[in-house]
Design a protein around this motif. Structure first.
Motif, mmCIF file in Angstrom:
data_model
loop_
_atom_site.group_PDB
_atom_site.id
_atom_site.type_symbol
_atom_site.label_atom_id
_atom_site.label_comp_id
_atom_site.label_asym_id
_atom_site.label_seq_id
_atom_site.Cartn_x
_atom_site.Cartn_y
_atom_site.Cartn_z
ATOM 1 N N ALA A 118 0.837 -1.202 0.000
ATOM 2 C CA ALA A 118 0.000 0.000 0.000
ATOM 3 C C ALA A 118 0.866 1.244 0.000
ATOM 4 C CB ALA A 118 -0.926 -0.017 1.204
ATOM 5 N N ILE A 119 1.941 1.277 0.804
ATOM 6 C CA ILE A 119 2.850 2.433 0.838
ATOM 7 C C ILE A 119 3.418 2.695 -0.554
ATOM 8 C CG2 ILE A 119 5.062 3.273 1.731
ATOM 9 C CD1 ILE A 119 2.952 3.378 3.866
ATOM 10 N N ILE A 128 -3.117 10.815 -5.618
ATOM 11 C CA ILE A 128 -3.354 10.905 -4.173
ATOM 12 C C ILE A 128 -2.071 11.363 -3.487
ATOM 13 C CG2 ILE A 128 -2.793 8.470 -3.715
ATOM 14 C CD1 ILE A 128 -5.104 8.603 -1.597
ATOM 15 N N LEU A 129 -2.235 12.344 -2.641
ATOM 16 C CA LEU A 129 -1.101 12.934 -1.901
ATOM 17 C C LEU A 129 0.066 13.238 -2.842
ATOM 18 C CD1 LEU A 129 -1.058 10.677 1.305
ATOM 19 C CD2 LEU A 129 -1.998 12.993 1.098
ATOM 20 N N ALA A 458 -6.177 -0.699 5.147
ATOM 21 C CA ALA A 458 -5.987 0.158 6.317
ATOM 22 C C ALA A 458 -5.032 1.300 5.997
ATOM 23 C CB ALA A 458 -5.465 -0.659 7.499
ATOM 24 N N VAL A 459 -3.926 1.003 5.298
ATOM 25 C CA VAL A 459 -2.962 2.057 4.935
ATOM 26 C C VAL A 459 -3.597 3.016 3.937
ATOM 27 C CG1 VAL A 459 -0.708 2.512 3.908
ATOM 28 C CG2 VAL A 459 -1.025 0.513 5.404
ATOM 29 N N TRP A 460 -4.347 2.465 2.985
ATOM 30 C CA TRP A 460 -5.011 3.332 2.000
ATOM 31 C C TRP A 460 -6.030 4.253 2.683
ATOM 32 C CZ3 TRP A 460 -4.859 5.134 -2.828
ATOM 33 C CH2 TRP A 460 -3.930 4.555 -3.701
ATOM 34 N N ALA A 461 -6.700 3.764 3.702
ATOM 35 C CA ALA A 461 -7.670 4.603 4.409
ATOM 36 C C ALA A 461 -6.984 5.834 4.998
ATOM 37 C CB ALA A 461 -8.357 3.809 5.516
#
Length: 1443
Positions: A118-119, A128-129, A458-461
């Protein structure tokens, strides 16, 4: 310092986290039904950081990083906000890689891969970001609550260069997640878990910053309950769960959902988070008896592995077990974790062998979070499988790093390796390489598990929430802003729609995949469940379900077994002792039990539809082994179903230990030879029964036999200290005492006495006077004692002792022979003996020898059996390759006549059996306990039969116990029934035997508690005793008397003859209520004698004479004192100085009365009074005489005719000096005489003196004497002073011999003093030459001296007062002589005048006496002087001194 205050006040609440953590942890440690507490090692660093930061000083000087961080935080306020700006999003990872047990957690590690992917995806995605870099730092949470708390603290404080994380992902389980929240909520740090599913975590008040991508177990519970009930149509289910938060709360959620669906929870069992082998065995035993076949298990993977082994071992899990197991996500989603504990052998007595999940899980079901699908999933899977292997070059995963290989080098943002682990935190051991192969074409491919997807989402959230903050113009990723953003987002993740409720729970997109372990290949998916549609099967999946039954039919909802088809009886019989000695007597009891089993199963009239099965364990006559055997029979015997009842073990101690287990399982226990009275306590031993009588009855039987039949009133007792022997001996002693018998001596030995201990016990009994001996101990100890008693001459055919042996000895001769027939070793060793010789004349007691039809049938069946010796040539012989033991076995196949006697596989087994044919020379007759064992098994069968007749559906413990108490039947040993405490009373009896010859015992008769002993025909007359003439050994034999056996009693009071009676007698011992001499013959008892008293009794001649003489003397002296008082103012008395006259007479009376003190006992008071009263009254008496004469001497001895003044002060001073000197000597006598022990003073005390009665000093007595040791000097000084006083009186009396008798009685005083002197000399001679006559002499002499002195002094005055004419001439002559001797040899007398101070003054009248030649003038002068004195008294109103 505002920075400190700003941080410390709001953040000090972090310390409260300790209390929140400690409360459940410590409570759990105190609760025996809770799992062990987590390690508290994390508390120190937590306290160090918190307290160090508050104080501004390093709590741990070595941890400089923590201190530097705390200082920096205080200076800059970084506790209130994370790193400012949006350039970086810092995410802390908490994933389990290695557990605290050091086991590799592949499932937990795979979740780290999902987070890492995910990172990488977020940082590579420009949508995103775009201006933010996502960084992460990883810590191993080890599936530990304590380690998770430490990790959370690190991510909140020291991670990311001491700036801390903006958010945390993880840890893996509910308990660790709850602990992490204790820290993170106080720093407002959002936490997202990918697998913490406890319903407790839905409490936003307790866990305000907690979120999760996995569903709450409230949903998993509903999913599984619906699957079991609505799809598989189960209405009954059993539940087993661990006590950790995840398992306990998840199981509770399942139970609630199942009850809502109308299901029944048949049984629920809890286990520890990390159960031990015995805890797992106990849990499985509880489930084994449940009727349900659908089983729900919820625990962590490690606990599930342990339980899997035990369930398989018990037959409750396996491809044909007939049970359907429903396993939840922590188990089904972490197969590797389960394998880590399932595929290793358990340790210890309860350990079970390893199993292979691929085989034993066939037919089970599993639930995991919803298996994803769709484009997101496909993209994820493609990216996952495209990754390069992270195994490194060391040859696999979970392998040691060496110098010749390398682990994968992937790291987090701080450089921490992700696939190389210091798994044990020990720098001295190599790191481990851990990783995965992602290529599905590779045989080592590791597929992502359900939680890998959830970790990814969870990381994507967090990234989506951070992106929304930037879009809303936020300048930083603050805690509260990030939390609100998480609650507002919604996006499509790999696992479906991801959004969060206000409490952090995920509801939309929640689902579970239901799987079936269909083959050794593992799980296949049946379908997916969500809270809207329920379970939707995949194509053909429902029809392809595999069940754990032979015909693949679904296991039944509930099984109502025929629980009365089998009666399972566990046998505990001793065959080989712990010493490895063969126990033939114990083995014979097994034969009796086996015969009962065969007879019951063959009898159509009892238990016709029930098969009686038995399993045998060797109890080894050991309490410890018996306890282990009882545990096995209660749990693992009979295919892990356990026994319905237990028969045995053989002895009281082992039986008591077996009850420690059996009573807690409610299992009835019937012993065939445990006879301790203690076992009658139904409170302590509630499920215990026995077919032999309590030793309370045996004790009564033996005591009655010895007392009423053999007429013994004295007996000695020797017993061992094991429970059977000690309690049985106590019962015998109580019965003997009730009969009025005397226990002359009682000796105890150890259960297995050494040679030295046996020799010591024999020596103690050798000196005893009794000849009837009672012995109670186990057979082995009796053999040792037999050797030593024979060696000491206390046992043997002509020893003169009668030995009474109890059942454990008389009924087990073979075992006695084993220790009696071998030579003892060491200094104290006694040589081997042959019982056939040394036991001649002894008696034995065994349970009543049976008779009647039942006995005859038993004996017929016994003797009809085939030999069980085998082909190895005897009993207790080694099994070899060329022979075989008998192969008779119990229901489980355990051999009954072949034994691994030493439990050593490297040594040969032993063959042990019997020959039953009485015509064979090796015939082994059944012993008394064989019959009792037979009846014990029959009692269980009769009780079970009564339960069936009363429509019972099982042989439950409590039902069986009540049935046993209600039955009554005729057994081989007579009527068998049981009292409420399990004792047998009806039918209780004993056979009394006599070892009459080398052939062994013959029966004398039978005893029961109604009729006593009834002899057989001619038996009483044929008794053989151990004496040369076959006479009964005497009741008691007294030893020859020695001098110390004779005691003397001296009467305390002296008789009137002045003697005491000394009486001699032989010492006695108490025998019952009587006393008897302790010896006979030997030293001749002396005749009683009279011994002289150390004092004179009042009633004695000397005493009476002393008192009478003293009283006479006192009366005489007292009369003179009264006479002086009456004529006090008479001129004659006035001139004679009445004060001194009265003092002289009164003290004389007291001196006479002192005789009374000289008689009677020498008490300390009397020893003080005697010298004080005698000396001081003597001083007063003769001091008065001395001072009276001294005053006359001062007046009439004034040769210079000068003025003489004799004042009262001078008189008193001189008088006082006399008394003072004597008093001083007496005080010195007390102070410096010989010291009295414990009295605090010296001299003049009464002391106890040992005085010899006979010349040799063999016998002495205590005499109380006044102590004179060291006091002679003071006694001599007081006597010397008296001599001086008397000598002075003599001299003065001589000087005034010619003074008229009106003024002085010098001549009479001289006579008195001379008399005192003579009597004193006589007294001194008597004191030293004949002290016994001293009182007689003193008693007469003192009153005589006092009375005569008074008469000599006052007699002339009496005449002068009443007949003055008789003394005129004498006085005139005396005056004339005086005048002639006082003028140039003349006395110048003068008249008295008085000074103003009352002193007497003498004014000389020159030649006055010579000028008056006639008596008339002289008398007138004297009268004139007297008149002047009277006048002076009237004028002055006082008393003239000296009058």
């Amino acid at each position: 310092m505002p920075a400190v205050a700003t941080w410390a006040v709001p953040k000090i609440v972090a310390l409260a986290a300790l209390a929140q953590l400690l409360t459940p942890t410590l409570a759990g440690s105190l609760n025996p039904f809770s799992p062990p507490p987590a390690t508290l090692g994390f508390l120190l660093p937590l306290c160090t950081i918190l307290l160090g930061a508050v104080s501004g000083t390093p709590a741990n000087p070595t941890n400089t990083n923590q201190h530097q961080f705390a200082s920096k935080a205080l200076e800059n306020g970084y506790f209130e906000r994370r790193l400012a700006g949006t350039e970086t999003l810092n995410i802390g990872f908490l994933h389990p890689v290695y557990r605290e047990t050091l086991a590799y957690d592949a499932g937990g590690h795979n979740r780290l891969v999902g987070s890492l992917m995910a990172i990488e995806a977020i940082n590579a995605d420009p949508d995103i970001l775009p201006d933010t870099v996502v960084k992460f730092e990883f810590l191993d949470s080890k599936r530990s609550s304590g380690v998770a708390l430490q990790g959370a603290m690190s991510h909140a404080t020291t991670s990311f260069g001491n700036y801390g994380a903006h958010a945390v992902v993880g840890p893996a389980s509910s308990g660790p997640s709850e602990n992490a929240q204790l820290v993170l909520k106080n720093w407002d740090i959002p936490q997202i878990s990918y697998s913490a599913s406890s319903p407790d975590l839905s409490d936003s008040g307790e866990y305000p910053t907690f979120f999760r991508t996995t569903a709450s177990d409230a949903f998993q519970g509903a999913a599984v309950a619906q699957f079991l009930n609505q799809d598989l149509e189960y209405t009954n289910v059993c539940v087993v769960n661990a006590l950790d938060s995840y398992s306990a709360k998840g199981a509770a959620a399942f139970v609630a959902a199942a009850l809502d669906l109308g299901m029944t929870i048949v049984k629920s069992v809890e286990i520890y988070e990390n159960p031990t082998e015995d805890q797992a065995a106990l849990a499985v035993e509880t489930l084994r008896t449940a009727e349900c076949r659908a089983m729900f298990m919820m625990s962590q993977a490690g606990a599930a592995g342990v339980m899997t082994r035990h369930l398989v071992h018990a037959g409750l899990m396996g491809p044909t077990s007939g049970y359907l197991w429903m396993l939840v996500d922590a188990i089904a989603g972490n197969v590797e974790g389960v394998q880590a504990t399932a595929e290793v052998d358990g340790e210890g007595d309860f350990g079970t062998p390893a199993v292979v999940l691929a085989d034993v899980w066939v037919g089970s079901m599993g639930s995991i979070p919803l298996s994803p699908s769709g484009a997101k999933y496909d993209a994820f899977l493609a990216a996952y499988q495209a990754q390069a292997s992270t195994l490194g070059t060391c040859g696999g995963s979970d392998v040691d790093l060496t110098d010749s290989c390398a682990c994968d080098g992937t790291t987090d943002s701080a450089g921490n390796p992700l696939f190389q682990s210091d798994h044990d935190s020990d720098d001295s051991t190599p790191d481990k390489c851990v990783g995965f192969v992602y290529d599905p074409a590779d045989d080592d491919y590791s597929a992502p598990n359900a939680y890998t997807y959830l970790a990814y989402d969870a990381v994507w959230a967090l990234a989506v929430a951070a992106n929304s903050l930037i879009e809303d113009g936020a300048s930083e990723f603050g805690g509260s802003q990030m939390q609100e953003a998480l609650k507002s987002i919604s996006f499509e993740g790999v696992t479906g729609t991801v959004d969060f409720e206000s409490n952090g729970d995920r509801e939309v997109g929640v689902g579970f995949t239901i799987m079936n372990w269909a083959s050794s290949d593992g799980y296949t998916t049946l379908g997916n469940w969500d809270n809207t549609n329920g379970l939707v099967y995949g194509d053909g999946a429902e029809a392809s379900i595999v069940y754990s039954t032979e015909d693949n039919s679904r296991p039944p909802d509930i099984v109502e077994e025929n629980l009365i088809a089998t009666l399972n009886i566990g046998f505990l019989h001793p065959v080989y002792r712990e010493t490895l000695a063969y126990d033939a007597g114990g083995h014979s009891r097994l034969v009796g039990s086996l015969m009962a089993i065969e007879a019951i199963n063959a009898d159509p009239n009892i238990l016709p539809d029930t098969v009686v099965k038995f399993e045998f364990l060797d109890s080894k006559r050991s309490s410890g082994v018996a306890l282990q055997g009882a545990m096995s029979h209660a749990t693992t015997s009979f295919g892990n179903y356990g026994a319905h009842a237990v028969v045995g073990p053989a002895s009281s101690g082992p039986s008591m230990n077996a009850q420690l287990v059996l009573k807690n399982f409610g299992i009835p226990q019937i012993s065939y030879s445990a006879t301790s009275p203690d076992l009658s306590d139904s409170g302590e031993y509630p499920t215990f029964f026995r077919t032999p009588a309590s030793d309370a009855f045996q004790g009564a039987a033996v005591a009655q036999f010895l007392n009423q039949d053999l007429e013994y009133t004295n007996v000695c007792v020797v017993n061992a200290l094991d429970s059977y022997s000690a309690k049985g001996a106590a019962a015998f002693v109580a019965a003997a005492l009730d009969l009025g018998m005397t226990i002359v001596k009682s000796v105890e030995v150890y259960e297995n006495p050494t040679e030295e201990q046996a020799a010591s016990a024999v020596e103690a009994l050798r000196t005893a006077e009794c000849r009837a001996m009672f012995m109670m101990m186990q057979a082995g100890a009796a053999g040792v004692m037999t050797r030593h008693f024979a060696k000491a001459g206390l046992m043997g055919p002509t020893s003169g002792y009668l030995w009474m042996f109890v059942d454990a000895i008389a009924g087990n001769v073979e075992a006695v022979l084993e220790t009696a027939g071998v030579n003892g070793v060491g200094v104290f060793g006694a040589p081997a003996v042959n019982l056939t010789d040394v036991w001649v004349g002894s008696m034995g007691s065994i349970p009543l020898a049976p008779s009647g039809v039942k006995y005859d049938q038993f004996l017929l069946n016994y003797q009809a059996q085939s030999s069980t010796l085998g082909t190895c040539g005897g009993s207790d012989v080694n099994l070899t390759d060329s022979c075989a033991c008998d192969q008779t076995a119990d229901s489980a196949g355990n051999l009954l006549f072949q034994h691994n006697h030493d439990e050593d596989e490297s040594t040969p087994d032993r063959c042990a059996g019997f020959v039953y044919d009485p015509s064979d020379a090796d015939y082994s007759a059944p012993n008394a306990y064989s019959y009792l064992a037979y009846d014990a098994v029959w009692a269980l069968a009769v009780a079970a039969n009564s339960l069936i007749e009363n429509n019972a559906t099982e042989f439950g413990g409590s039902q069986m116990q009540e049935a046993l108490k209600s039955i009554s039947f005729e057994g081989v040993t007579g009527t068998v029934d049981f009292e409420s405490n399990g004792d047998r009373e009806v039918g209780v009896g004993f056979t009394i035997m006599n070892w009459a010859s080398s052939d062994g015992y013959t029966t004398l008769g039978n005893w029961d508690n109604t009729n006593g002993l009834v002899y057989g025909d001619g038996a009483e007359a044929s008794i053989v005793y151990s004496t040369e003439d076959n006479s009964k050994p005497p009741d008691i034999v007294l030893p020859a008397c020695k001098a110390e056996d004779i005691e003397v009693t001296v009467e305390p009071d002296c008789s009137s003859s002045g003697t005491r009676l000394a009486q001699f007698r032989v010492k006695t011992v108490t025998v019952g209520d009587d006393e008897t001499n302790m010896c006979i013959g030997g030293v001749v008892r002396p005749e009683d004698i009279e011994i002289e008293c150390e004092y004179s009794p009042v009633s004695g001649t000397a005493g009476l004479l002393a008192i009478v003489c003293g009283m006479i003397g006192a009366v005489i002296c007292g009369a003179w004192a009264i006479w002086v008082g009456v004529f006090w103012y008479h001129k004659v008395i006035k001139i004679a100085q009445p004060v001194f006259c009265c003092s002289f007479a009164t003290s004389g009376a007291l001196l006479c009365l002192s005789n009374a003190l000289m008689v009677g006992p020498n008490t300390t008071v009397m020893c003080h009074l005697r010298p004080w009263v005698f000396n001081l009254t003597f001083d007063v008496m003769f001091g008065s005489l001395f001072m009276k004469t001294f005053r006359v001497y001062k007046i009439f001895g004034n040769k210079s005719l000068t003025k003489v003044k004799v004042s009262s002060i001078e008189i008193i001073r001189t008088y006082g000096m006399i008394v003072f000197v004597d008093a001083t000597l007496l005080v010195l006598w007390i102070a410096f005489g010989d010291e009295g022990e414990g009295r605090g003073f010296k001299g003049m005390y009464s002391k106890s003196t040992q005085k010899n009665i006979d010349m040799a000093g063999t016998w002495t007595y205590d005499a109380a004497e006044c102590n004179n040791d060291g006091s002679e000097m003071y006694e001599v000084l007081t006597i010397f002073f008296k001599v001086l006083l008397v000598a002075g009186g003599v001299k003065i009396s001589w000087e005034v011999r010619n003074v008229p008798s009106k003024f002085s009685e010098g001549k009479y005083i001289g006579i008195s003093v001379f008399l005192v002197f003579i009597l004193g000399c006589i007294g001194l001679l008597v004191k030293f030459a004949a002290p016994d006559a001293l009182l007689l002499v003193q008693g007469i002499a003192v009153p005589f001296a006092c009375a005569s002195s008074c008469c000599f002094v006052f007699g002339p005055k009496l005449i002068m007062v009443h007949h003055p004419e008789m003394l005129e001439e004498s006085n005139m002559n005396t005056a004339t002589n005086t005048a002639g001797n006082t003028s140039d040899n003349s006395l110048r007398s003068g008249s008295s005048d008085f000074t103003s101070d009352g002193a007497q003054r003498v004014m000389p009248v020159e030649g006055e006496l010579s000028k008056h030649d006639d008596q008339e003038d002289y008398e007138e002068l004297l009268i004139r002087i007297s008149d002047l004195e009277d006048e002076l008294r009237r004028v002055k109103g006082g008393v003239v001194p000296g009058s």
